[in-house]
Design a protein around this motif. Structure first.
Motif, mmCIF file in Angstrom:
data_model
loop_
_atom_site.group_PDB
_atom_site.id
_atom_site.type_symbol
_atom_site.label_atom_id
_atom_site.label_comp_id
_atom_site.label_asym_id
_atom_site.label_seq_id
_atom_site.Cartn_x
_atom_site.Cartn_y
_atom_site.Cartn_z
ATOM 1 N N GLY A 27 0.819 -1.249 0.197
ATOM 2 C CA GLY A 27 -0.056 0.093 0.086
ATOM 3 C C GLY A 27 0.867 1.380 -0.044
ATOM 4 O O GLY A 27 0.669 2.337 -0.835
ATOM 5 N N CYS A 28 1.947 1.128 0.755
ATOM 6 C CA CYS A 28 2.861 2.502 0.764
ATOM 7 C C CYS A 28 3.531 2.506 -0.562
ATOM 8 O O CYS A 28 3.819 3.516 -1.208
ATOM 9 N N LEU A 29 3.889 1.484 -1.205
ATOM 10 C CA LEU A 29 4.832 1.916 -2.436
ATOM 11 C C LEU A 29 3.846 2.000 -3.544
ATOM 12 O O LEU A 29 4.243 2.927 -4.467
ATOM 13 N N LYS A 30 2.652 1.914 -3.532
ATOM 14 C CA LYS A 30 1.688 2.709 -4.214
ATOM 15 C C LYS A 30 1.488 3.869 -4.355
ATOM 16 O O LYS A 30 1.522 4.884 -5.451
ATOM 17 N N LEU A 31 1.695 4.636 -3.073
ATOM 18 C CA LEU A 31 1.806 5.880 -2.761
ATOM 19 C C LEU A 31 3.173 6.568 -3.281
ATOM 20 O O LEU A 31 3.170 7.482 -3.943
ATOM 21 N N VAL A 32 4.068 5.446 -3.317
ATOM 22 C CA VAL A 32 5.420 6.167 -3.714
ATOM 23 C C VAL A 32 5.220 6.188 -5.331
ATOM 24 O O VAL A 32 5.747 7.108 -5.874
ATOM 25 N N GLU A 33 4.603 5.196 -6.077
ATOM 26 C CA GLU A 33 4.657 5.327 -7.415
ATOM 27 C C GLU A 33 3.912 6.426 -7.802
ATOM 28 O O GLU A 33 4.186 6.812 -8.931
ATOM 29 N N SER B 228 -0.201 15.188 11.343
ATOM 30 C CA SER B 228 -0.911 15.308 12.522
ATOM 31 C C SER B 228 0.166 15.098 13.650
ATOM 32 O O SER B 228 -0.555 15.167 14.810
ATOM 33 N N TRP B 229 1.461 14.653 13.391
ATOM 34 C CA TRP B 229 2.236 14.402 14.349
ATOM 35 C C TRP B 229 3.616 14.333 13.912
ATOM 36 O O TRP B 229 3.679 14.109 12.659
ATOM 37 N N GLN B 230 4.853 14.737 14.395
ATOM 38 C CA GLN B 230 5.925 14.880 14.173
ATOM 39 C C GLN B 230 6.976 13.932 14.948
ATOM 40 O O GLN B 230 6.710 13.938 16.029
ATOM 41 N N PHE B 231 7.781 13.195 14.135
ATOM 42 C CA PHE B 231 8.585 12.169 14.920
ATOM 43 C C PHE B 231 9.722 12.895 15.780
ATOM 44 O O PHE B 231 10.169 13.952 15.066
ATOM 45 N N PRO B 232 9.809 12.890 16.900
ATOM 46 C CA PRO B 232 10.945 13.526 17.877
ATOM 47 C C PRO B 232 12.173 13.080 17.689
ATOM 48 O O PRO B 232 12.632 12.162 18.414
ATOM 49 N N TYR B 233 12.971 13.430 16.683
ATOM 50 C CA TYR B 233 14.365 13.376 16.755
ATOM 51 C C TYR B 233 14.965 13.607 18.000
ATOM 52 O O TYR B 233 14.893 14.480 18.675
ATOM 53 N N ASP B 234 16.021 12.684 18.477
ATOM 54 C CA ASP B 234 16.701 13.084 19.731
ATOM 55 C C ASP B 234 18.247 12.509 19.141
ATOM 56 O O ASP B 234 18.510 12.047 18.142
ATOM 57 N N THR B 235 19.089 12.529 20.171
ATOM 58 C CA THR B 235 20.519 12.472 19.963
ATOM 59 C C THR B 235 20.723 10.758 19.551
ATOM 60 O O THR B 235 21.992 10.550 18.939
ATOM 61 N N ALA B 236 19.974 10.045 19.908
ATOM 62 C CA ALA B 236 20.146 8.391 19.553
ATOM 63 C C ALA B 236 20.066 8.198 17.770
ATOM 64 O O ALA B 236 20.676 7.594 17.468
ATOM 65 N N MET C 101 1.673 8.187 8.401
ATOM 66 C CA MET C 101 1.946 8.700 6.951
ATOM 67 C C MET C 101 0.947 8.588 5.983
ATOM 68 O O MET C 101 0.534 9.459 5.215
ATOM 69 N N VAL C 102 0.484 7.247 5.724
ATOM 70 C CA VAL C 102 -0.676 7.012 4.873
ATOM 71 C C VAL C 102 -1.761 7.933 5.253
ATOM 72 O O VAL C 102 -2.566 8.275 4.076
ATOM 73 N N GLU C 103 -2.399 8.008 6.492
ATOM 74 C CA GLU C 103 -3.708 8.789 6.558
ATOM 75 C C GLU C 103 -3.286 10.144 6.298
ATOM 76 O O GLU C 103 -4.421 10.895 6.151
ATOM 77 N N ASP C 104 -2.289 10.569 6.661
ATOM 78 C CA ASP C 104 -2.145 12.018 6.769
ATOM 79 C C ASP C 104 -1.913 12.585 5.096
ATOM 80 O O ASP C 104 -2.495 13.567 4.789
ATOM 81 N N GLN C 105 -1.598 11.724 4.397
ATOM 82 C CA GLN C 105 -1.198 11.959 2.906
ATOM 83 C C GLN C 105 -2.503 11.735 2.012
ATOM 84 O O GLN C 105 -2.607 12.187 0.914
ATOM 85 N N THR C 106 -3.380 10.757 2.344
ATOM 86 C CA THR C 106 -4.513 10.467 1.493
ATOM 87 C C THR C 106 -5.764 11.044 2.175
ATOM 88 O O THR C 106 -6.724 11.133 1.288
ATOM 89 N N GLY C 107 -5.861 11.311 3.321
ATOM 90 C CA GLY C 107 -7.085 11.976 3.931
ATOM 91 C C GLY C 107 -8.283 11.051 4.268
ATOM 92 O O GLY C 107 -9.420 11.150 4.412
ATOM 93 N N SER D 258 -8.899 7.073 6.209
ATOM 94 C CA SER D 258 -8.751 6.131 7.342
ATOM 95 C C SER D 258 -7.673 5.089 6.673
ATOM 96 O O SER D 258 -7.919 4.936 5.676
ATOM 97 N N TYR D 259 -7.009 4.538 7.683
ATOM 98 C CA TYR D 259 -6.227 3.465 7.065
ATOM 99 C C TYR D 259 -6.740 2.281 6.453
ATOM 100 O O TYR D 259 -6.367 1.897 5.361
ATOM 101 N N GLY D 260 -7.808 1.906 7.091
ATOM 102 C CA GLY D 260 -8.773 0.700 6.400
ATOM 103 C C GLY D 260 -9.306 1.119 5.114
ATOM 104 O O GLY D 260 -9.334 0.373 4.318
ATOM 105 N N GLU D 261 -9.850 2.355 4.981
ATOM 106 C CA GLU D 261 -10.391 2.741 3.953
ATOM 107 C C GLU D 261 -9.462 2.828 2.729
ATOM 108 O O GLU D 261 -9.880 2.232 1.610
ATOM 109 N N TYR D 262 -8.310 3.502 2.928
ATOM 110 C CA TYR D 262 -7.347 3.450 1.981
ATOM 111 C C TYR D 262 -7.015 1.857 1.652
ATOM 112 O O TYR D 262 -6.964 1.897 0.270
ATOM 113 N N MET D 263 -6.668 1.003 2.284
ATOM 114 C CA MET D 263 -6.194 -0.332 2.075
ATOM 115 C C MET D 263 -7.389 -0.839 1.469
ATOM 116 O O MET D 263 -7.134 -1.711 0.423
ATOM 117 N N GLN D 264 -8.689 -0.654 1.696
ATOM 118 C CA GLN D 264 -9.699 -1.279 1.006
ATOM 119 C C GLN D 264 -9.616 -0.937 -0.428
ATOM 120 O O GLN D 264 -10.094 -1.743 -1.440
#
Length: 479
Positions: A98-104, A120-128, A201-207, A209-215
């Protein structure tokens, strides 16, 4: 229990004969001259497996599907080919597709910073993370250096977290936050948590729900009509859900657990036939057939390792058996386990879903399919002979055998009706012991090892060594 659900015959005689062979050709690592292999019925009883759904792929088509045993033992409801099981982590393969389809489609880049696509959220990068950005490619290949291997699920009626609470590890989530443990790209580290970030990422980019997108973008095009991400599937699925059971065949305390985590596969309900449709979809794309779920180029990228030392592509493990390359994945939820294999050429494959968290049974079924259908070198085995010992001789081996270090680390050897068994005192399973000499023995369940018994000068058994796979371990006979 009845092993075969009542289904009318619907296959040509050639296929029916191969089904029968598959049902009678299970093995682990050894096949004994003059003795039959196991049957599906025998192994389901041995492992206390209540229900099985099986699909076989040949020449890019579903050759046959069949169901065995009970979807629910209390209700006496048999498994059918349309019974839904929790597919667990094999759902990662579908998510990656499903993600690779969005890449294509140019909606997400494999190599850009994931925060470029998270709204809707940002990954909190840190020193790790050592100032290295995480990409979708890293998430899908488990090379992002992230935490949270998998998820435990929730009891029916428990408060359930939303996706942002899951990735932040905030109540009512029962899992920790998904965070960096080391810099991306250093090594493989399996992270279901990383897949949950890509779900966002899928939900934020497609608008959607994940289940709706995959269906819409995966299930629909592949004609996967019996797959859903509903927490408790309703409507036409309601009476077709398998109940979860532990490896001892007993209830987990409820019909099943709920998994709000979808992209990691935990929340996917499906059938063996539907998973086979996914496998075939990838195989046809790899073959270069037009108008497939992915382009040939993207399908090849899906089944290619991102680094020279990796055996994982995007959502799939990669393995060569008998000179043939396969993509595959297994899954384990509480009370469910699963496994599929698909060849990258030739269009062969198999899907196994069971409502037990036993993980050994599926491989024995797959070994049988591979052998019956001539997948050369896929399921190697050792050909052995067995000699007969008198009951008097066998009785000398009976007793308790203690390993070093832990008083509870022992096994029992018992004699029943002229047959010797090694008994696991913890779960009660008994494995038949076969002898290739008066002291050298092996068991079908103990993969690639032998048990070599020792005697003192008086001929009394003093213990045995487990030998094989670079291991030599002693168990002393104490009773």
């Amino acid at each position: 229990m009845p092993v075969n659900a009542q289904q009318p015959p619907r296959y040509p005689s050639r296929v029916e004969e191969q089904i029968k062979q598959v049902e009678h050709s299970l093995f682990s690592w050894v096949r004994i001259k003059g003795k039959p292999d196991w049957t599906i019925a025998e192994r389901m009883a041995f492992y206390k497996i209540n229900g099985l759904s099986l699909a076989v792929i040949k020449d890019y088509k579903i050759e046959w599907t069949k169901a065995y045993g009970w979807a629910d033992t209390a209700e006496r409801r048999p498994v059918t080919p349309t019974t839904l099981f929790q597919a667990a982590s094999i759902g990662k393969s579908l998510h990656a597709l499903g993600c690779l389809k969005l890449v294509e489609e140019g909606k997400i880049s494999l190599d850009a910073d994931i925060n470029d696509y998270l709204r809707s959220w940002q990954f909190p990068y840190d020193t790790a993370s050592q100032n290295q950005k995480i990409s979708l490619s890293r998430l899908l290949s488990h090379s992002a250096g992230l935490s949270v291997h998998g998820y435990d699920g929730y009891k029916v009626g428990a408060a359930l977290p939303n996706l942002i609470q899951i990735v932040n590890g905030k109540s009512p989530a029962n899992s920790p936050a998904v965070r960096s443990e080391f810099a991306p790209g250093l090594k493989f580290q399996y992270s279901g948590g990383g897949y949950e970030i890509s779900e966002l990422m899928v939900e934020d980019q497609t608008g959607l729900s994940y289940g709706e997108y995959m269906q819409k973008r995966v299930f629909g095009p592949l004609k996967m009509r019996n797959s859903t991400y509903e927490l408790v599937p309703s409507g036409r699925f309601k009476m077709r859900l398998a109940t979860a059971y532990r490896s001892d065949g007993q209830s987990i305390g409820s019909k099943y657990h709920l998994y709000p985590e979808k992209a990691c596969g935990a929340g996917l309900w499906s059938t063996a036939e539907d998973i086979a449709r996914f496998v075939i979809g990838v195989q046809l794309a790899l073959k270069g057939e037009p108008d497939q779920i992915l382009s040939t180029q993207m399908a090849r990228q899906m089944v290619s390792p991102p680094g020279p030392d990796s055996t994982y592509g995007y959502g799939v493990f990669l393995e060569k058996r008998g000179g043939v390359s396969f993509f595959h994945h297994s899954g384990l939820n509480e009370g469910f386990s699963s496994q599929y294999y698909g060849s990258m050429e030739g269009g062969n494959g198999v899907v196994v879903l069971v409502n037990s968290d036993n993980t050994r049974f599926a491989q024995e079924v797959i070994n049988s399919v591979a052998t019956v259908y001539g997948w050369k070198g896929f399921a190697p085995f050792s050909q052995k002979t067995a000699i007969a010992l008198s009951e008097e001789e066998l009785s000398k081996f009976v007793g308790k055998y203690q390993f070093k270090g832990n008083p509870e680390d022992f096994v029992l050897v018992v004699l029943k009706k002229g047959t010797l068994y090694l008994k696991d005192h913890q779960n009660g399973t008994e494995s038949e012991i076969f002898f290739s000499s008066p002291t050298d023995s092996y068991m079908r369940e103990a993969r690639w090892v032998d048990q070599v018994f020792s005697k003192d000068k008086a001929g009394k058994i003093t213990g045995f060594h487990i030998i094989g796979g670079g291991m030599k371990q002693w168990a002393a006979k104490v009773e």
